[in-house]
Structure formats: C-alpha cells, structure tokens
Design a protein around this motif. Structure first.
Motif, PDB file in Angstrom:
ATOM      1  N   GLY A   1       0.797  -1.229   0.000  1.00  0.00           N
ATOM      2  CA  GLY A   1       0.000   0.000   0.000  1.00  0.00           C
ATOM      3  C   GLY A   1       0.829   1.278   0.000  1.00  0.00           C
ATOM      4  O   GLY A   1       0.280   2.383   0.123  1.00  0.00           O
ATOM      5  N   LYS A   2       2.171   1.164  -0.148  1.00  0.00           N
ATOM      6  CA  LYS A   2       3.043   2.343  -0.012  1.00  0.00           C
ATOM      7  C   LYS A   2       3.491   2.897  -1.359  1.00  0.00           C
ATOM      8  O   LYS A   2       3.606   2.157  -2.340  1.00  0.00           O
ATOM      9  N   ARG A   3       3.807   4.198  -1.346  1.00  0.00           N
ATOM     10  CA  ARG A   3       4.523   4.811  -2.475  1.00  0.00           C
ATOM     11  C   ARG A   3       6.001   4.656  -2.150  1.00  0.00           C
ATOM     12  O   ARG A   3       6.489   5.234  -1.176  1.00  0.00           O
ATOM     13  N   VAL A   4       6.682   3.853  -2.960  1.00  0.00           N
ATOM     14  CA  VAL A   4       8.049   3.436  -2.610  1.00  0.00           C
ATOM     15  C   VAL A   4       9.078   4.108  -3.522  1.00  0.00           C
ATOM     16  O   VAL A   4       8.912   4.124  -4.749  1.00  0.00           O
ATOM     17  N   VAL A   5      10.123   4.658  -2.909  1.00  0.00           N
ATOM     18  CA  VAL A   5      11.307   5.065  -3.689  1.00  0.00           C
ATOM     19  C   VAL A   5      12.373   4.005  -3.456  1.00  0.00           C
ATOM     20  O   VAL A   5      12.803   3.773  -2.318  1.00  0.00           O
ATOM     21  N   LEU A   6      12.769   3.334  -4.535  1.00  0.00           N
ATOM     22  CA  LEU A   6      13.833   2.324  -4.459  1.00  0.00           C
ATOM     23  C   LEU A   6      15.150   3.003  -4.810  1.00  0.00           C
ATOM     24  O   LEU A   6      15.210   3.743  -5.794  1.00  0.00           O
ATOM     25  N   VAL A   7      16.195   2.745  -4.038  1.00  0.00           N
ATOM     26  CA  VAL A   7      17.499   3.351  -4.351  1.00  0.00           C
ATOM     27  C   VAL A   7      18.521   2.248  -4.608  1.00  0.00           C
ATOM     28  O   VAL A   7      18.732   1.369  -3.767  1.00  0.00           O
ATOM     29  N   ASP A   8      19.142   2.294  -5.789  1.00  0.00           N
ATOM     30  CA  ASP A   8      20.248   1.383  -6.098  1.00  0.00           C
ATOM     31  C   ASP A   8      21.419   2.217  -6.604  1.00  0.00           C
ATOM     32  O   ASP A   8      21.256   3.395  -6.932  1.00  0.00           O
ATOM     33  N   ASP A   9      22.605   1.586  -6.676  1.00  0.00           N
ATOM     34  CA  ASP A   9      23.783   2.373  -7.056  1.00  0.00           C
ATOM     35  C   ASP A   9      23.946   2.527  -8.561  1.00  0.00           C
ATOM     36  O   ASP A   9      24.530   3.487  -9.029  1.00  0.00           O
ATOM     37  N   SER A  10      23.454   1.544  -9.331  1.00  0.00           N
ATOM     38  CA  SER A  10      23.668   1.641 -10.778  1.00  0.00           C
ATOM     39  C   SER A  10      22.710   0.737 -11.525  1.00  0.00           C
ATOM     40  O   SER A  10      22.168  -0.217 -10.963  1.00  0.00           O
ATOM     41  N   ILE A  11      22.496   1.081 -12.797  1.00  0.00           N
ATOM     42  CA  ILE A  11      21.793   0.166 -13.703  1.00  0.00           C
ATOM     43  C   ILE A  11      22.788  -0.183 -14.795  1.00  0.00           C
ATOM     44  O   ILE A  11      23.344   0.708 -15.438  1.00  0.00           O
ATOM     45  N   VAL A  12      23.043  -1.450 -14.976  1.00  0.00           N
ATOM     46  CA  VAL A  12      23.987  -1.878 -15.997  1.00  0.00           C
ATOM     47  C   VAL A  12      23.183  -2.462 -17.167  1.00  0.00           C
ATOM     48  O   VAL A  12      22.874  -1.769 -18.125  1.00  0.00           O
ATOM     49  N   ARG A  13      22.769  -3.704 -17.057  1.00  0.00           N
ATOM     50  CA  ARG A  13      21.896  -4.264 -18.098  1.00  0.00           C
ATOM     51  C   ARG A  13      20.420  -3.992 -17.821  1.00  0.00           C
ATOM     52  O   ARG A  13      19.579  -4.146 -18.683  1.00  0.00           O
ATOM     53  N   GLY A  14      20.115  -3.694 -16.565  1.00  0.00           N
ATOM     54  CA  GLY A  14      18.730  -3.469 -16.170  1.00  0.00           C
ATOM     55  C   GLY A  14      18.073  -4.697 -15.565  1.00  0.00           C
ATOM     56  O   GLY A  14      16.921  -4.647 -15.134  1.00  0.00           O
ATOM     57  N   THR A  15      18.809  -5.793 -15.499  1.00  0.00           N
ATOM     58  CA  THR A  15      18.244  -7.043 -14.988  1.00  0.00           C
ATOM     59  C   THR A  15      17.769  -6.879 -13.539  1.00  0.00           C
ATOM     60  O   THR A  15      16.643  -7.254 -13.197  1.00  0.00           O
ATOM     61  N   THR A  16      18.634  -6.328 -12.706  1.00  0.00           N
ATOM     62  CA  THR A  16      18.307  -6.197 -11.277  1.00  0.00           C
ATOM     63  C   THR A  16      17.095  -5.288 -11.096  1.00  0.00           C
ATOM     64  O   THR A  16      16.126  -5.669 -10.424  1.00  0.00           O
ATOM     65  N   SER A  17      17.126  -4.106 -11.705  1.00  0.00           N
ATOM     66  CA  SER A  17      16.037  -3.138 -11.505  1.00  0.00           C
ATOM     67  C   SER A  17      14.703  -3.725 -11.947  1.00  0.00           C
ATOM     68  O   SER A  17      13.696  -3.577 -11.250  1.00  0.00           O
ATOM     69  N   ARG A  18      14.695  -4.361 -13.108  1.00  0.00           N
ATOM     70  CA  ARG A  18      13.447  -4.918 -13.629  1.00  0.00           C
ATOM     71  C   ARG A  18      12.862  -5.925 -12.634  1.00  0.00           C
ATOM     72  O   ARG A  18      11.686  -5.875 -12.296  1.00  0.00           O
ATOM     73  N   LYS A  19      13.682  -6.806 -12.137  1.00  0.00           N
ATOM     74  CA  LYS A  19      13.218  -7.837 -11.196  1.00  0.00           C
ATOM     75  C   LYS A  19      12.758  -7.224  -9.880  1.00  0.00           C
ATOM     76  O   LYS A  19      11.756  -7.620  -9.300  1.00  0.00           O
ATOM     77  N   ILE A  20      13.548  -6.251  -9.407  1.00  0.00           N
ATOM     78  CA  ILE A  20      13.225  -5.668  -8.099  1.00  0.00           C
ATOM     79  C   ILE A  20      11.912  -4.889  -8.177  1.00  0.00           C
ATOM     80  O   ILE A  20      11.065  -4.991  -7.283  1.00  0.00           O
ATOM     81  N   VAL A  21      11.733  -4.128  -9.246  1.00  0.00           N
ATOM     82  CA  VAL A  21      10.489  -3.359  -9.373  1.00  0.00           C
ATOM     83  C   VAL A  21       9.294  -4.326  -9.413  1.00  0.00           C
ATOM     84  O   VAL A  21       8.291  -4.128  -8.719  1.00  0.00           O
TER      85      VAL A  21
END
Ligand code: AMP
Length: 504
Positions: free
Chosen positions: A374-394
């Motif tokens: 139910g939250k509005r979430v800001v996710l913070v990571d250090d970098s996007i390389v291929r985008g694999t991590t961000s896509r999965k985490i989102v």
C-alpha cells in the motif's frame, strides 16, 4: 583482462561479452605469519574478486606459492596451507574474471624466476595495450603461460636490459598503457605501484610499529609494512594507515624503510569514481574520503535533484544502502528495509548467461511485504547496468503490494564500458547506451526513474561540479571520456577489419 587466443594464434578480444577483471591486491613486508596476515587482508578484499585467489611468500631463501579457484576462506582456511607458505614477506591477490579463462594458470600472483632472483606480481586494473604488447612479445619469442594481461609485466621485465629489478620494473611500466595498481615481491623488496593517473587505489600501512611489536610484527619496534587495495584490509590485520600510494609512484619497501620513486612526468589524477559509488567496501577510506560518507552524500544529492512524494525509501541491498540512507535523511521520508538480501548467493554478475542471471536476482533478493504494501516506494540502487536487477526488483516490489514504485540511482546512467578494471558488459548490453531515461523507466516498469547528475555526483564528492576540461575522476563509464588511451580497441578494430577483408 583476458587475452583470448584465435585459432591462428593471435590474441584478441573477439566475441567476448566481458573482458575485464576486478581484483584486490595485498602485500606485507617483515611481518610474522605473513601468509596468515595476507589471507586476512585478502578476506577483507573479497568483494573485489571472488573467483580465484593466491598468495606468494618469500622466506629469505625461497619463494612459496599457493593458488586456487574460489574464495579466500576456501583456499586459505586450512592451517596446513598457511604452514606451507613460510616467511615474513608475502603478496596476495583476489581475482574476478568473467570470460572463459577461469583456469588456475590465470590466478595471481604470477611468479617467475629471473637471473636476478624470483619475482611475483599481483595486478588490479587493465592494461589497454596488452594485446599489442602480447603480440610483439610473442614475436620476440616470449612464451606466455597464462591468458591474463598481467603477464606482460613478467615478460617486459625479463627482456629488459637494465640490471636491477626496480629499473627493469620501471622499464616495463614505461611500455604499458592502462590502469594498474600492482604489488610485487622480489628477493630484495616489496614494491607497490600506481599508474600515472591513479585510476585504481593502493594504500600503504604500518603494522606492529609500536614498542611492544604489536600483532604481526616480525621484529618488534621496527615493525612491518602493508600494501593493500583498500583501508578495510589494514583494519582487519590491525595495521595503521600511512598514506595513499600516489598516482605514478613506485614504493620500494625493504629493511631500510620505504623509498619512493616517481619515474613518470606529472599528470592530473583521475581516480575511478565508481570505487566510491559501488566497488569499494563502505568502511574503506579512499583518497581521504570515507566511502560510506561519500555514498550517503550522493544519496542526499539524488534526493535534492529528483525526489518525488513517497511513503518510504527502500534500498536495494547491499550496495544501495548508504545512498538510500542519505536520500531518506535529505528527503525527510522514513528509510526501511523493504527488500531482504540473501547473503549466501554470490554477486549477480557471477552468473554467465542472461537466463541464469535472472534466476540469480530472484535468489538474491526478496520483498518484505510488511514494509511495502500500500506504499509509495522510492527504491534506491547504485547503478543500472543491463537493467536485470532493476526490472526484477520493481516487479517484486509491485507484487508485494506497493502502490507506486520510483527508482532512484546513485550514479549517472552507465553508457560506456570500463576498460580500466571494473567488470562491465560490452557497450551494446548497457541499458543506458541504447535507451533514454524515459524508455528505461518503461522497460523496468517503474512509475519514474532518475539518476544523479554527473555534476551532482561531483558535488557530493566535494567539487563544484564536473570540470569538463579537467575532471577530477575517471568517469568514462558515464561520460565516455576515457583518460587512458585504448590502443587495443583500435588494434582489434583494425585487425578484425583486416580479418574480414582476408576472408572475403
Ligand atoms: P544490472 O542488473 O545488470 O542492471 O546490474 C546492476 C546491479 O549490479 C546493481 O544492483 C549494482 O549494484 C550491481 N553492479 C553494478 N556494477 C557492477 C559490477 N561491475 N560488478 C558487479 N555488480 C555490479
């Protein structure tokens, strides 16, 4: 770097997705239990390379070596192995390469017997003219034992006409181009070298120099010396930080103390900014700045530049944690652990294929529904390389019930490959090299996406912004401004072109 060999015998990076190594180096002079102390130092530097590790010691008469694939603990946890490495002088290396050349013969330190005695070397960085030099050395009759770029040091030293090991080393260094922090051990000295731009780190420490001799000192009040990639490796062995080895400096350590040589003309320093963003351990201090502090400040800058209304700031652990703390503090929004990291899984990048990498991300992170629902979430990571991590985490955060997911990245978009010792895929696989920020936001399915600006990054690290004429750091992965020439790239392009022409 790995030198892939083509069928006709020429080395080239052809068809390699990755061509880089990430490494940690460590060395001690005049320390009792040098092998055990070196194993501890390498243990603290494990984040710089998890694929293979090695230690070479010198007992005053003979050199001893042990190398193996895998982690420091897997290779040096056995007291019998440490006992097989006698002597008060040692160097060690952690390696992480991602090409097919994951074989024992590539594991460092590399060692060779010369007319002047033994010589062992451990290298962090990449030589950008390794292929050119390799080809020239092979034509001269040099027989390479490994496929790492670091071996060119050994051959250049072997063929040098100078008599002392230090002069031969200087002769070799004057022929290589690239980023290198080296530790080397000869019969007479422990040596540390940083390339003229100081791209990769190297520090000098003192161990057991107090009156009682302290932990690890071999001869009481005189104490010993330590060289290491990062200060966290000094802390673990109870050594004191003395100073950074300067860009372009060679430190020669023997029983008379530390002798400094600066054989290169002065060039402006270009320390790797990615060490602050991701690579170094947060408890290390680099070039006078605590890495943890730097990451928090980058996070705060990111919040100043691109905050959106949100209920919670969630880091992508572990590397996103300090930046998320700085962000949350600056934005005045609660910080919480909405993603839990499984620490028993290696870094995502260790997995070789996209398919396995995807599985790897799921193995590594899981969503903490209690924080996200139910939250509005800001996710913070250090970098996007291929985008694999961000896509999965989102995806994971949405599945756990988040109302909105905003991704914030504590580095500028990674648009260029690193040729100086940080493992990055070829440019075509970098998400930011092919897509705008808006497109990337869509691809990772985030409600919004923002990166810290390059000026914001410099501000966080104490500059007014990026001085385009004289940037303080090597930031080539974000700007394409490569401070060290890339002769191998030109060489490979020419050569691949000529191969194509030949085959027609
Ligand atoms: P990707 O999933 O390909 O976009 O990679 C981004 C993730 O990998 C981020 O969470 C970073 O923390 C991490 N990362 C960035 N650079 C590297 C690197 N050189 N080696 C290993 N991991 C990295």
């Amino acid at each position: 770097m790995s030198l892939t060999t083509l069928p006709h015998g020429d080395p080239a990076v052809v068809g390699d997705d990755k061509f880089h190594e990430e490494c940690g180096v460590f060395g001690v002079w005049n320390v009792s239990d040098a092998a055990a102390v070196t194993a501890l130092g390498l243990h603290a530097l494990q984040h710089r390379g998890q694929e293979a590790t090695g230690i070479v010691t010198f007992d005053g008469a003979r050199f001893h070596s042990h190398k193996g694939m895998g982690l420091v603990g897997d290779n040096f946890g056995d007291a019998r192995v440490i006992a097989s490495l006698p002597g008060p002088r040692a160097i060690g290396h952690n390696r992480y390469a991602t090409t097919g050349d994951t074989v024992l013969r590539n594991v460092q330190p590399l060692y060779a017997d010369f007319e002047f005695g033994g010589f062992a070397v451990a290298h962090n960085g990449n030589l950008t003219n390794a292929h050119v030099l390799h080809r020239a050395l092979v034509r001269r009759g040099c027989l390479f034992q490994s496929t790492t770029d670091s071996e060119v040091f050994i051959h250049l030293i072997a063929i040098s006409l100078y008599s002392t090991v230090v002069d031969r080393l200087i002769d070799a260094l004057k022929q290589v181009v690239g980023a290198y922090s080296l530790v080397a051990l000869s019969n007479e000295a422990l040596m540390g070298v940083r390339d003229p731009l100081g791209v990769r780190p190297l520090i000098l420490g003192r161990i057991g120099a107090d009156a009682s001799g302290g932990a690890g000192a071999a001869n009481g009040a005189n104490g010993g010396w330590v060289l290491a990639s990062e200060t966290c490796a000094l802390d673990i062995v109870g050594a004191e930080f003395v100073r950074d080895v300067e860009p372009g400096e060679i430190v020669v350590i023997n029983d008379k103390g530390v002798h400094s040589i600066k054989p290169f003309g002065r060039t402006p320093e270009r320390f790797c900014v990615f060490e602050y963003i991701y690579f170094a351990r947060p408890d290390s201090v680099m070039e006078g700045m605590p890495v943890y502090e730097a990451r928090k400040r980058i996070g705060a800058e990111l919040a100043r530049e691109s905050h959106v209304p949100a209920d919670v700031i969630v880091p992508v652990p572990d590397s996103g944690v300090p930046a998320a703390m700085g962000y949350a503090e600056e934005a005045g929004v609660p910080f919480d652990l909405g993603i839990i990291r499984n620490h028993y899984v290696g870094r995502t990048f260790i997995e070789p294929t996209d398919h396995i990498r995807n599985l790897g991300v799921k193995l590594k992170h899981s969503a903490n529904r209690a924080v996200l629902e139910g939250k509005r979430v800001v996710l913070v990571d250090d970098s996007i390389v291929r985008g694999t991590t961000s896509r999965k985490i989102v995806e994971m955060v949405r599945a756990a019930g988040a109302k909105e997911v905003h991704m914030r990245i504590s580095s500028p978009p990674t648009t260029h490959s690193c040729f100086y010792g940080i493992d990055t895929p070829e440019r075509g696989k970098l998400l930011a090299a092919r897509h705008s920020v808006e497109e990337m936001a869509q691809l990772i399915n985030a409600d919004s996406l923002a990166f810290v600006s390059i000026d914001g990054l410099y501000r966080a690290l104490g500059s007014k912004g990026r001085d385009a004429k004289a940037p303080r750091f090597c930031d080539a992965c974000f700007t394409g401004d490569y401070p060290v020439p890339l002769p191998d790239q030109a060489d490979n392009n020419d050569r691949q072109l000529s191969l194509l022409t030949e085959s027609r």
